[in-house]
Design a protein around this motif. Structure first.
Motif, PDB file in Angstrom:
ATOM      1  N   ALA A 212      93.582 -20.640  34.669  1.00 28.28           N
ATOM      2  CA  ALA A 212      92.292 -20.727  33.978  1.00 28.28           C
ATOM      3  C   ALA A 212      92.246 -22.017  33.168  1.00 28.28           C
ATOM      4  O   ALA A 212      93.212 -22.361  32.477  1.00 28.28           O
ATOM      5  CB  ALA A 212      92.094 -19.528  33.055  1.00 28.28           C
TER       6      ALA A 212
ATOM      7  N   PRO B  52      94.802 -14.767  34.569  1.00 27.93           N
ATOM      8  CA  PRO B  52      95.524 -15.853  35.224  1.00 27.93           C
ATOM      9  C   PRO B  52      97.002 -15.851  34.856  1.00 27.93           C
ATOM     10  O   PRO B  52      97.404 -15.214  33.872  1.00 27.93           O
ATOM     11  CB  PRO B  52      94.832 -17.109  34.683  1.00 27.93           C
ATOM     12  CG  PRO B  52      94.347 -16.685  33.330  1.00 27.93           C
ATOM     13  CD  PRO B  52      93.954 -15.240  33.470  1.00 27.93           C
TER      14      PRO B  52
ATOM     15  N   SER C   2      89.951 -20.946  37.654  1.00 31.32           N
ATOM     16  CA  SER C   2      88.733 -20.444  37.019  1.00 31.32           C
ATOM     17  C   SER C   2      88.312 -21.432  35.944  1.00 31.32           C
ATOM     18  O   SER C   2      89.113 -21.807  35.086  1.00 31.32           O
ATOM     19  CB  SER C   2      88.974 -19.075  36.371  1.00 31.32           C
ATOM     20  OG  SER C   2      89.224 -18.083  37.356  1.00 31.32           O
TER      21      SER C   2
ATOM     22  N   HIS D  18      96.904 -18.208  40.048  1.00 29.25           N
ATOM     23  CA  HIS D  18      95.630 -18.298  39.332  1.00 29.25           C
ATOM     24  C   HIS D  18      95.821 -19.012  37.996  1.00 29.25           C
ATOM     25  O   HIS D  18      96.611 -18.596  37.154  1.00 29.25           O
ATOM     26  CB  HIS D  18      95.085 -16.887  39.106  1.00 29.25           C
ATOM     27  CG  HIS D  18      93.737 -16.845  38.465  1.00 29.25           C
ATOM     28  ND1 HIS D  18      93.220 -15.696  37.892  1.00 29.25           N
ATOM     29  CD2 HIS D  18      92.786 -17.804  38.306  1.00 29.25           C
ATOM     30  CE1 HIS D  18      92.021 -15.952  37.417  1.00 29.25           C
ATOM     31  NE2 HIS D  18      91.732 -17.224  37.646  1.00 29.25           N
TER      32      HIS D  18
ATOM     33  N   GLU E 120      87.221 -12.298  28.463  1.00 33.03           N
ATOM     34  CA  GLU E 120      86.655 -11.422  29.489  1.00 33.03           C
ATOM     35  C   GLU E 120      87.437 -11.546  30.790  1.00 33.03           C
ATOM     36  O   GLU E 120      87.712 -10.548  31.471  1.00 33.03           O
ATOM     37  CB  GLU E 120      85.188 -11.771  29.714  1.00 33.03           C
ATOM     38  CG  GLU E 120      84.287 -11.375  28.559  1.00 33.03           C
ATOM     39  CD  GLU E 120      82.855 -11.833  28.771  1.00 33.03           C
ATOM     40  OE1 GLU E 120      82.608 -12.577  29.760  1.00 33.03           O
ATOM     41  OE2 GLU E 120      81.982 -11.461  27.958  1.00 33.03           O
ATOM     42  N   LEU E 121      87.812 -12.778  31.147  1.00 31.92           N
ATOM     43  CA  LEU E 121      88.591 -12.996  32.368  1.00 31.92           C
ATOM     44  C   LEU E 121      89.960 -12.333  32.265  1.00 31.92           C
ATOM     45  O   LEU E 121      90.437 -11.730  33.231  1.00 31.92           O
ATOM     46  CB  LEU E 121      88.755 -14.499  32.620  1.00 31.92           C
ATOM     47  CG  LEU E 121      89.550 -14.884  33.872  1.00 31.92           C
ATOM     48  CD1 LEU E 121      88.760 -14.532  35.137  1.00 31.92           C
ATOM     49  CD2 LEU E 121      89.893 -16.376  33.871  1.00 31.92           C
TER      50      LEU E 121
ATOM     51  N   LYS F 215      89.939  -8.706  33.315  1.00 30.82           N
ATOM     52  CA  LYS F 215      89.635  -8.264  34.680  1.00 30.82           C
ATOM     53  C   LYS F 215      90.395  -9.014  35.771  1.00 30.82           C
ATOM     54  O   LYS F 215      90.614  -8.485  36.853  1.00 30.82           O
ATOM     55  CB  LYS F 215      88.131  -8.379  34.942  1.00 30.82           C
ATOM     56  CG  LYS F 215      87.570  -9.785  34.821  1.00 30.82           C
ATOM     57  CD  LYS F 215      86.053  -9.790  35.000  1.00 30.82           C
ATOM     58  CE  LYS F 215      85.479 -11.205  34.902  1.00 30.82           C
ATOM     59  NZ  LYS F 215      84.007 -11.234  35.028  1.00 30.82           N
ATOM     60  N   ASP F 216      90.805 -10.249  35.514  1.00 31.62           N
ATOM     61  CA  ASP F 216      91.514 -11.045  36.530  1.00 31.62           C
ATOM     62  C   ASP F 216      92.382 -12.069  35.816  1.00 31.62           C
ATOM     63  O   ASP F 216      92.153 -13.279  35.901  1.00 31.62           O
ATOM     64  CB  ASP F 216      90.497 -11.739  37.453  1.00 31.62           C
ATOM     65  CG  ASP F 216      91.165 -12.513  38.595  1.00 31.62           C
ATOM     66  OD1 ASP F 216      92.344 -12.247  38.887  1.00 31.62           O
ATOM     67  OD2 ASP F 216      90.493 -13.387  39.177  1.00 31.62           O
TER      68      ASP F 216
ATOM     69  N   LEU G 148      86.215 -22.256  32.670  1.00 31.96           N
ATOM     70  CA  LEU G 148      85.658 -21.521  31.535  1.00 31.96           C
ATOM     71  C   LEU G 148      85.259 -22.492  30.431  1.00 31.96           C
ATOM     72  O   LEU G 148      85.857 -23.573  30.305  1.00 31.96           O
ATOM     73  CB  LEU G 148      86.686 -20.516  30.996  1.00 31.96           C
ATOM     74  CG  LEU G 148      87.308 -19.563  32.039  1.00 31.96           C
ATOM     75  CD1 LEU G 148      88.490 -18.839  31.435  1.00 31.96           C
ATOM     76  CD2 LEU G 148      86.266 -18.578  32.531  1.00 31.96           C
TER      77      LEU G 148
ATOM     78  N   SER H 265      84.526 -16.111  27.217  1.00 29.99           N
ATOM     79  CA  SER H 265      84.640 -16.016  28.671  1.00 29.99           C
ATOM     80  C   SER H 265      86.094 -15.906  29.104  1.00 29.99           C
ATOM     81  O   SER H 265      86.408 -15.225  30.084  1.00 29.99           O
ATOM     82  CB  SER H 265      83.974 -17.221  29.339  1.00 29.99           C
ATOM     83  OG  SER H 265      84.615 -18.437  28.972  1.00 29.99           O
ATOM     84  N   LEU H 266      87.005 -16.554  28.346  1.00 28.91           N
ATOM     85  CA  LEU H 266      88.428 -16.442  28.681  1.00 28.91           C
ATOM     86  C   LEU H 266      88.923 -15.017  28.445  1.00 28.91           C
ATOM     87  O   LEU H 266      89.616 -14.447  29.293  1.00 28.91           O
ATOM     88  CB  LEU H 266      89.248 -17.423  27.841  1.00 28.91           C
ATOM     89  CG  LEU H 266      90.767 -17.295  27.992  1.00 28.91           C
ATOM     90  CD1 LEU H 266      91.212 -17.572  29.424  1.00 28.91           C
ATOM     91  CD2 LEU H 266      91.485 -18.230  27.021  1.00 28.91           C
TER      92      LEU H 266
END
Length: 242
Positions: free
Chosen positions: A8, A49, A32, A6, A42-43, A46-47, A34, A39-40
Motif C-alpha cells: 500500500a 497489505p 494499492s 501486496h 479501511e484497507l 479488508k485486504d 491511497l 482509506s489506509l
C-alpha cells in the motif's frame, strides 16, 4: 485474489502514488494507491497489505499517529517515505516502529532495494543461514521470557504475547543467540538490517530503547540488555533452548 505481494502506498500526491504503483507493479508487486489515513485503515480491515509506504506530510493528518495505529493493530512492514528529512523526524519514525525511513526525492531503484530488504526481514525464517551465525533455534528461554523464533513471537513470563516490530524481533534474536557477549553496534546493524538498507546512526540505540521498555522492569536500570560504554550491548541472562 492474486498471489502477488501486496504493498500500500499512502501519499497525498497522486503523481507519486501513480509513479510508485507503476514502478512496483512492473517488478511484480500488487499496489494499492491511497491518499488518506482513513482509506489506509479501511484497507487494513479488508485486504491488509504486507508492507505500507507511508508519507508523513498528509494534510490535516498526523503521519506518526497513523504509524502508531499500524504498529498497535497489524503486523506488516512499514517504510516511511517523506520529504521530512530532519534527524529528529527520523528518530521519531524509528521510535514508532518504522522498518526504514526514506526521504524525498528518492531513487526508485534504491527504494525498491529497501522494500526488498524489509520484506526479507519480515518473511518466515528459512532453514539456510550463514555458517558464521548461530543456527535457528525454535524456542529461546531467558529470565522467564520465551522467544519463539519459528512464529516470531515474544511471550512474557505467564504466557502473554508482547508485540514486536520486525526490526525489534531481529535485534532481540541476535542478542539472545549471543548471551554473555558484548556486541558492537556495527555487528548488530549488519546482522539485523544488512548492507543495503542504508540505516542511520541511531537505529540500534532506538530499537534497544524500545526493547527495554518491553522487557525490563525498570528500563532506566536494565538487567537484561545492558550498555557497555564504548563497546556496544550485552545480553545478560542465560539462554536455554527448547
Amino acid at each position: 485474489m492474486t498471489d502477488l505481494t501486496h504493498i500500500a502506498v499512502l501519499d497525498d500526491e497522486h503523481d507519486i502514488t501513480l509513479l510508485l504503483a507503476n514502478y512496483l507493479g512492473s517488478h511484480g508487486y500488487r499496489v494499492s494507491q491511497l491518499h488518506s489515513g482513513r482509506s489506509l485503515l479501511e484497507l487494513m480491515g479488508k485486504d491488509a497489505p504486507v508492507l505500507v509506504l507511508l508519507d508523513l506530510g498528509l494534510p490535516g493528518e498526523d503521519g506518526f499517529a497513523i504509524a502508531r495505529q499500524l504498529r498497535e493493530h497489524w503486523h506488516c512492514g512499514l517504510v516511511i517515505v517523506t520529504g521530512r528529512g530532519d534527524a529528529v523526524d527520523k528518530v521519531v519514525g524509528l521510535e514508532v516502529g518504522a522498518d526504514d525511513y526514506v526521504t524525498k526525492p528518492f531513487d526508485l531503484r534504491e527504494l525498491l532495494a529497501r522494500i526488498k530488504a524489509v520484506l526479507r526481514r519480515i518473511a518466515p525464517a528459512t532453514p539456510a543461514v550463514p555458517v558464521s551465525r548461530p543456527a535457528p533455534r525454535p524456542l529461546l528461554q531467558f529470565a522467564g521470557w520465551e522467544l519463539d523464533t519459528a512464529a516470531r513471537r515474544l511471550l512474557r513470563p505467564g504466557g502473554a504475547e508482547v508485540t514486536l516490530t520486525s526490526g525489534e524481533f531481529d535485534l532481540l534474536h541476535v542478542l539472545s543467540t549471543h548471551p554473555g557477549r558484548v556486541l558492537s553496534r556495527d555487528f548488530l546493524l549488519e546482522s539485523t538490517r544488512g548492507r543495503e538498507s542504508g540505516p542511520f546512526d541511531r537505529t540500534i540505540d532506538v530499537q534497544i530503547g524500545r526493547l527495554r521498555r518491553k522487557l525490563e522492569t525498570d528500563p532506566e536500570r536494565p538487567q537484561i540488555i545492558k550498555s557497555v560504554r564504548g563497546a556496544g550491548y550485552l545480553f545478560v541472562p542465560g539462554v536455554e533452548t527448547a
